[in-house]
Design a protein around this motif. Structure first.
Motif, mmCIF file in Angstrom:
data_model
loop_
_atom_site.group_PDB
_atom_site.id
_atom_site.type_symbol
_atom_site.label_atom_id
_atom_site.label_comp_id
_atom_site.label_asym_id
_atom_site.label_seq_id
_atom_site.Cartn_x
_atom_site.Cartn_y
_atom_site.Cartn_z
ATOM 1 N N GLU A 1 68.460 -11.182 47.999
ATOM 2 C CA GLU A 1 67.088 -11.029 48.496
ATOM 3 C C GLU A 1 66.099 -11.584 47.464
ATOM 4 N N GLN A 2 66.333 -11.230 46.181
ATOM 5 C CA GLN A 2 65.432 -11.702 45.122
ATOM 6 C C GLN A 2 65.387 -13.221 45.063
ATOM 7 N N LYS A 3 66.595 -13.828 45.201
ATOM 8 C CA LYS A 3 66.654 -15.300 45.147
ATOM 9 C C LYS A 3 65.859 -15.895 46.300
ATOM 10 N N VAL A 4 66.002 -15.302 47.499
ATOM 11 C CA VAL A 4 65.268 -15.848 48.655
ATOM 12 C C VAL A 4 63.767 -15.699 48.427
ATOM 13 N N ILE A 5 63.350 -14.550 47.894
ATOM 14 C CA ILE A 5 61.910 -14.356 47.639
ATOM 15 C C ILE A 5 61.409 -15.406 46.641
ATOM 16 N N GLU A 6 62.193 -15.646 45.576
ATOM 17 C CA GLU A 6 61.765 -16.664 44.598
ATOM 18 C C GLU A 6 61.634 -18.035 45.251
ATOM 19 N N GLU A 7 62.617 -18.371 46.090
ATOM 20 C CA GLU A 7 62.559 -19.671 46.770
ATOM 21 C C GLU A 7 61.346 -19.746 47.692
ATOM 22 N N LYS B 1 58.561 -18.140 47.400
ATOM 23 C CA LYS B 1 57.334 -18.234 46.597
ATOM 24 C C LYS B 1 57.104 -19.672 46.153
ATOM 25 N N GLU B 2 58.196 -20.327 45.722
ATOM 26 C CA GLU B 2 58.037 -21.708 45.265
ATOM 27 C C GLU B 2 57.588 -22.609 46.413
ATOM 28 N N LEU B 3 58.173 -22.383 47.593
ATOM 29 C CA LEU B 3 57.791 -23.208 48.747
ATOM 30 C C LEU B 3 56.321 -22.997 49.101
ATOM 31 N N ILE B 4 55.901 -21.725 49.104
ATOM 32 C CA ILE B 4 54.500 -21.430 49.474
ATOM 33 C C ILE B 4 53.543 -22.098 48.473
ATOM 34 N N GLU B 5 53.871 -21.985 47.172
ATOM 35 C CA GLU B 5 53.016 -22.625 46.159
ATOM 36 C C GLU B 5 52.908 -24.124 46.409
ATOM 37 N N ASN B 6 54.038 -24.710 46.748
ATOM 38 C CA ASN B 6 54.072 -26.134 47.029
ATOM 39 C C ASN B 6 53.232 -26.496 48.258
ATOM 40 N N LEU B 7 53.354 -25.676 49.298
ATOM 41 C CA LEU B 7 52.603 -25.946 50.533
ATOM 42 C C LEU B 7 51.105 -25.758 50.317
ATOM 43 N N LYS B 8 50.758 -24.835 49.404
ATOM 44 C CA LYS B 8 49.332 -24.565 49.157
ATOM 45 C C LYS B 8 48.601 -25.804 48.641
ATOM 46 N N LYS B 9 49.379 -26.705 48.001
ATOM 47 C CA LYS B 9 48.754 -27.928 47.470
ATOM 48 C C LYS B 9 48.208 -28.786 48.604
ATOM 49 N N ASN B 10 48.767 -28.586 49.805
ATOM 50 C CA ASN B 10 48.333 -29.417 50.939
ATOM 51 C C ASN B 10 47.623 -28.615 52.017
ATOM 52 N N CYS B 11 47.009 -27.502 51.592
ATOM 53 C CA CYS B 11 46.316 -26.660 52.568
ATOM 54 C C CYS B 11 45.237 -27.458 53.295
ATOM 55 N N SER B 12 45.035 -27.111 54.537
ATOM 56 C CA SER B 12 43.964 -27.676 55.386
ATOM 57 C C SER B 12 44.201 -29.129 55.817
ATOM 58 N N LYS B 13 45.345 -29.705 55.432
ATOM 59 C CA LYS B 13 45.632 -31.081 55.878
ATOM 60 C C LYS B 13 46.832 -31.039 56.823
ATOM 61 N N PRO B 14 46.928 -31.966 57.780
ATOM 62 C CA PRO B 14 48.135 -31.984 58.620
ATOM 63 C C PRO B 14 49.358 -32.338 57.773
ATOM 64 N N ILE B 15 50.398 -31.496 57.815
ATOM 65 C CA ILE B 15 51.625 -31.839 57.067
ATOM 66 C C ILE B 15 52.855 -31.626 57.954
ATOM 67 N N PHE B 16 53.888 -32.432 57.676
ATOM 68 C CA PHE B 16 55.135 -32.281 58.433
ATOM 69 C C PHE B 16 55.766 -30.936 58.099
ATOM 70 N N MET B 17 56.205 -30.215 59.140
ATOM 71 C CA MET B 17 56.779 -28.886 58.897
ATOM 72 C C MET B 17 58.225 -28.752 59.408
ATOM 73 N N HIS B 18 58.736 -29.734 60.153
ATOM 74 C CA HIS B 18 60.043 -29.522 60.809
ATOM 75 C C HIS B 18 61.192 -29.406 59.818
ATOM 76 N N GLN B 19 61.019 -29.974 58.610
ATOM 77 C CA GLN B 19 62.116 -29.857 57.630
ATOM 78 C C GLN B 19 61.652 -29.161 56.353
ATOM 79 N N ALA B 20 60.530 -28.461 56.444
ATOM 80 C CA ALA B 20 59.925 -27.888 55.240
ATOM 81 C C ALA B 20 60.846 -26.892 54.526
ATOM 82 N N PHE B 21 61.770 -26.277 55.275
ATOM 83 C CA PHE B 21 62.558 -25.181 54.690
ATOM 84 C C PHE B 21 63.926 -25.625 54.170
ATOM 85 N N ASP B 22 64.251 -26.899 54.382
ATOM 86 C CA ASP B 22 65.608 -27.390 54.076
ATOM 87 C C ASP B 22 66.101 -26.998 52.681
ATOM 88 N N VAL B 23 65.333 -27.395 51.664
ATOM 89 C CA VAL B 23 65.824 -27.242 50.289
ATOM 90 C C VAL B 23 65.821 -25.771 49.866
#
Ligand code: HEM
Length: 401
Positions: free
Chosen positions: A51-57, A59-81
């Motif tokens: 569970e902890q590992k998933v939460i860390e992952e 968090k990292e994804l959300i931080e990364n996505l925040k860099k592109n807030c308010s802009k259209p971004i591709f989401m269909h493969q956002a969770f792959d890595v």
């Protein structure tokens, strides 16, 4: 059965045992499944550590996505890595950076492989000889190319482990397998190089595409059903609050969110035909004789879209999983996204943890909006071994601003 099949089939059965875990059966499958589960657990599978590992992952994804807030971004493969990282840490002891070029290439290869064939094996399965006559047209060359690249990547990883493995302790599942291969007492020949490679390939393939496609669809459904999105956010605000991250303990107090996750799985049917299996003996099923060796496909799609039970199966209605008191109800025989029985998904616990924690993290942090005038958006996916969402964009607005 044709004369040819009568001669060939017993030979195939005797000499051709499928390696790996997904398509093997009998004793080989039993041993490999038991071994994999036991050792994945040693590396945190199904436990708090996972569970902890998933939460860390997440968090990292959300931080990364925040860099592109308010802009259209591709989401269909956002969770792959992020999704794969948790499994890969238990299998190979390492995680990938979200922008790791080699991994992104590999995941693209898996996506392509899952699109090229379906679980029935397609044309090649019906007429395997086509690979000698029209290898390019029937898709054989493409499949071999894809698998070769996957094998190369996994072989490199295994070779690296072989160089650094320590006999006194195992760092991950690959180390544990290498130890088992070297055990002299109770030596078991099914623990060999080919089996290790196939096991890694199976886990890598089964563990990545299924979960990330489900999460991709989850975002799509939230775009299509903004009222549902709002209700999930309100439920989370009430139970989790705005000052901490959602966790697995919250799950029991979030029945609406859970119902939404289930309805997405029911409606999206990511693995529509489960996994192909083989009848290992003559079997009588409700008066139908299924001869030994028959390939069996279970249509999970038919179960999830059964009109007699669900009444309006095409409609997206999370409430169907709630009773009149708002409590979660799961109809055991009519909701089986992970299959049923002994061959049920080995990764269910990880899949559910990833699905729930990535989804709640997304809705906790963002309002997910349609790109204005986007006429391409569709809940229909691409066919294949799994159904995958077609490429789509979304706009993420931070909920903390
Ligand atoms: C949302 C995500 C997932 C879904 C919907 C899903 C679904 C399924 C289904 C329907 C089956 C076939 C069950 C049957 O034959 O009756 C299966 C098998 C399997 N899954 Fe998953 N799966 C998911 C994630 C994962 C993950 C993360 C892993 C990685 C550990 C994994 C590993 C496997 C394996 C190894 C099998 C073969 C099990 C066996 O034959 O003994 N799956 N999965």
């Amino acid at each position: 059965m044709s004369d040819l099949e009568i001669i060939i089939y017993p030979l195939l059965k005797k000499f051709f045992l499928y390696p790996g875990i997904v398509f093997s059966d009998g004793q080989l499958w039993q041993k490999q499944r038991k071994f994999s589960l036991q050792h994945l657990r040693n590396f945190g599978y199904g436990k708090r550590e996972m569970e902890q590992k998933v939460i860390e992952e997440s968090k990292e994804l959300i931080e990364n996505l925040k860099k592109n807030c308010s802009k259209p971004i591709f989401m269909h493969q956002a969770f792959d890595v992020g999704v794969l990282n948790v499994l890969w840490t238990m299998m190979a002891g390492e995680r990938f950076a979200l922008d790791d070029a080699r991994l992104i290439k590999l995941l693209k290869i898996i996506h392509d492989a899952f699109r090229l064939i379906d679980m029935s094996g397609g044309l090649l399965n019906q007429m395997p000889f086509l690979r000698y006559i029209v290898p390019n047209t029937c898709g054989y060359t493409q499949i071999v190319n894809i698998l070769t690249r996957m094998w190369e990547f996994l072989e490199d990883t295994i070779a690296e482990h072989r160089k650094t493995v320590c006999s006194s302790y195992a760092r991950d599942l690959i180390d544990a397998f290498l130890h088992k291969m070297n055990v002299t007492e109770e030596y078991d020949s099914t623990f060999n190089d080919e089996q290790l490679l196939s096991l890694c390939l199976d886990l890598f393939m089964a563990g990545s595409e299924t979960t990330s496609n489900t999460l991709g669809f989850a975002i799509l459904y939230m775009l299509e059903y903004p009222d549902v999105q709002k209700k999930v956010q309100l439920e989370m605000d009430d139970v989790v609050g705005r000052n901490r991250w959602p966790n697995m303990q919250d799950k029991i107090n979030l029945p609406y969110t859970e119902a939404v996750l289930m309805e997405i799985q029911r409606r999206a049917n990511v693995p529509p035909l489960g996994v192909a299996h083989r009848a290992t003996c003559n079997t009588n099923l409700y008066g139908h004789l299924i001869p030994e060796g028959t390939i069996i496909l279970t249509s999970l799609y038919s179960v999830h879209m059964d009109k007699d039970f669900w009444r309006d199966p095409m409609a997206f209605k999370p409430e169907r999983f709630l009773n009149e008191h708002g409590k979660l109800v799961v109809p055991e025989w009519h909701f089986i996204p992970f299959g049923y029985g002994k061959r049920r998904c080995l990764g269910e616990s990880l899949a559910k943890t990833n699905y729930y924690l990535f989804f709640t993290a997304m809705l906790h942090n963002f309002h997910i909006l349609k790109v204005p005038n986007d006429t391409e958006l569709s809940l229909d996916g691409y066919d294949g071994v799994t159904i995958s969402p077609k490429p789509f964009k979304a706009i993420l607005l931070s909920r903390n601003d």
